[in-house]
Motif scaffolding. Sequence first.
Motif, short mmCIF file in Angstrom:
data_model
loop_
_atom_site.label_atom_id
_atom_site.label_comp_id
_atom_site.label_asym_id
_atom_site.label_seq_id
_atom_site.Cartn_x
_atom_site.Cartn_y
_atom_site.Cartn_z
N UNK A 136 0.81 -1.21 0.00
CA UNK A 136 0.00 0.00 0.00
C UNK A 136 0.84 1.26 0.00
N UNK A 137 1.94 1.24 0.76
CA UNK A 137 2.83 2.40 0.79
C UNK A 137 3.46 2.64 -0.57
N UNK A 138 3.86 1.55 -1.24
CA UNK A 138 4.46 1.68 -2.58
C UNK A 138 3.42 2.24 -3.56
N UNK A 139 2.21 1.72 -3.49
CA UNK A 139 1.15 2.24 -4.37
C UNK A 139 0.94 3.72 -4.14
N UNK A 140 0.97 4.14 -2.89
CA UNK A 140 0.80 5.56 -2.58
C UNK A 140 1.93 6.39 -3.16
N UNK A 141 3.13 5.88 -3.06
CA UNK A 141 4.28 6.62 -3.56
C UNK A 141 4.28 6.72 -5.08
#
Length: 60
Positions: free
Chosen positions: A50-55
């Motif tokens: 999820x953090x990667x998708x946000x970035x």
Amino acid sequence: MGELKDRAKGLANEAAGNVKQAVGRATNNPRLEGEGIAQERRGEVQNAKGKVKGALGDRI
């Protein structure tokens, strides 16, 4: 939107995994404790996803 969904699922899996670990330790059930550890790790991976998708702006 995928970011929040993945992170929420990840946090839920981490919490459930922690509960399983505690119950496994309390009842001297190594299988349940192991399942809890595995579920917590899956949650950590989902949260990181999820953090990667946000970035990246949900482009993956």
